[in-house]
Design an enzyme around this catalytic site. Structure first.
Site, PDB file in Angstrom:
ATOM      1  N   ASP A 196       3.071   9.267   0.694  1.00  0.00           N
ATOM      2  CA  ASP A 196       2.237   9.716  -0.439  1.00  0.00           C
ATOM      3  C   ASP A 196       2.342   8.773  -1.638  1.00  0.00           C
ATOM      4  OD1 ASP A 196       1.979  11.961   1.242  1.00  0.00           O
ATOM      5  OD2 ASP A 196       3.633  12.983   0.241  1.00  0.00           O
ATOM      6  N   GLU A 238      -6.658  16.643   2.861  1.00  0.00           N
ATOM      7  CA  GLU A 238      -5.597  16.607   1.861  1.00  0.00           C
ATOM      8  C   GLU A 238      -5.524  15.209   1.244  1.00  0.00           C
ATOM      9  OE1 GLU A 238      -2.008  17.550   3.993  1.00  0.00           O
ATOM     10  OE2 GLU A 238      -1.865  15.555   4.906  1.00  0.00           O
ATOM     11  N   HIS A 242      -2.734   9.341   3.497  1.00  0.00           N
ATOM     12  CA  HIS A 242      -2.475   9.596   2.074  1.00  0.00           C
ATOM     13  C   HIS A 242      -2.409   8.309   1.245  1.00  0.00           C
ATOM     14  CE1 HIS A 242      -0.965  12.658  -0.942  1.00  0.00           C
ATOM     15  NE2 HIS A 242      -1.131  11.529  -1.616  1.00  0.00           N
ATOM     16  N   ARG A 291       7.974   7.513   7.072  1.00  0.00           N
ATOM     17  CA  ARG A 291       6.728   6.824   6.743  1.00  0.00           C
ATOM     18  C   ARG A 291       6.996   5.762   5.678  1.00  0.00           C
ATOM     19  NH1 ARG A 291       3.110  12.159   5.811  1.00  0.00           N
ATOM     20  NH2 ARG A 291       4.994  12.661   4.634  1.00  0.00           N
TER      21      ARG A 291
END
Length: 324
Positions: free
Chosen positions: A34, A203, A263, A293
């Site tokens: 993110d 999202e 994201h 990630r």
């Protein structure tokens, strides 16, 4: 003065080398989920999901972010917001002369309780200074938002700002101030098959502005599956708080290659002439939703029709030029 010329030439060549050959991804190898980057007064500022706190890393180059030491700017022991601290973003509020951090994400972020993801809420931190690094941060509340919600970001249209996020009940609301918002309106829900791989998901909204057009890029499908990808909406009507003003493109625009991407965020280069994308990726198959990630950066291109060309996720062996 002749003796100093080789030094000047060497310094120029070194600077030219870093611009041309730049850096290799990933920018952050673990806890790189993110990601969000903003460039301000000579520095890039990077935030990612670190789960238990909010950290900011800064450097004068993208490559420098790889080795720079992060600064922990927020940690919270209150049980209702102690944990699962996700997706912090840093936004400037010119009318208030302050930076804000949104966290689940002016910084905005989301956070919840230990042992479950069911209690995520949007929170905000207000900075004390006009520079990000020197700020101390104070938590402030966002009224009228006591619902499950994550991945908050800010859309800027003229002098009006909108809070855009992922939730069960709505995706876009007008902001009257950094912490005062109106009623929510749902602008997107999964409809295409590529939005429903493993789970029905929209999202991680990220705003992209180009030649007077406003695009909203989002993550689709389950982050722990094989279909996590990026899709795109465009504001084609006059009212961003009406779902009919948004057009969803029927195909994904950034799909798996060299890992499973998702994201993302967008940021301007130092000159303001380039737009670059920061995103996270997972090298395992299926993908993961955890701290394995990593953070990637690459430049955004444009198709002849004016729509964004994100290309494909770059190989980790690529030499990526620094933004100019």
């Amino acid at each position: 003065m002749t003796m100093f010329k080789p030094l000047y030439i060497l310094l120029f060549l070194c600077f030219h080398f870093f611009l041309v050959f730049g850096f290799q991804n990933p920018i952050k190898a673990t806890d790189g989920s993110d990601p969000f980057i903003v460039f301000h007064e000579g520095y890039y500022y990077l935030t990612t999901t670190t789960w238990t706190n909010i950290q900011i890393t800064r450097a004068t180059t993208i490559g420098g972010l790889k080795t720079a030491s992060p600064k922990v700017v927020w940690i919270d022991s209150t049980s209702s917001r102690c944990c699962n601290v996700w997706a912090p973003e840093i936004h400037w509020r010119p009318t208030e002369g302050a930076w804000y951090i949104l966290h689940m994400r002016s910084s905005y972020y989301s956070a919840g309780t230990s042992g479950t993801f069911d209690n995520q809420r949007i929170h905000a931190l207000k900075g004390s200074a006009t520079t990000i690094w020197e700020s101390t941060w104070t938590r402030i509340t966002i009224p009228n938002r006591d619902v499950w919600s994550i991945d908050a970001t800010v859309m800027v249209l003229g002098s009006t700002r909108y809070l855009v996020y992922s939730s069960w009940d709505g995706d876009s609301i007008q902001m009257n101030s950094a912490t005062t918002v109106g009623d929510a309106v749902k602008i997107s829900t999964p409809t295409y098959s590529w939005e429903k791989v493993g789970a029905n998901v929209n999202e991680g909204p990220a705003l992209l502005y180009h030649d007077g057009r406003t695009f909203l890029v989002f993550s689709a499908s389950n982050c722990a599956g094989t279909g996590y990808t990026l899709g795109r909406l465009e504001l084609t009507g006059s009212n961003p708080l009406s779902a009919s003003s948004w057009t969803k493109y029927s195909n994904a625009i950034f799909v798996s290659a060299n890992g499973y991407p998702g994201h993302n965020g967008f940021f301007l280069s130092p000159s303001g002439n380039e737009i670059h994308m920061v995103y996270h990726a997972s090298s395992t198959s299926p993908g993961t939703c955890d701290g394995n990630r990593y953070t990637m950066v690459q430049q955004v291109g444009w198709h002849s029709d004016g729509t964004p060309n994100l290309g494909s996720p770059r190989a980790l062996s690529d030499n990526v030029p620094e933004p100019k």
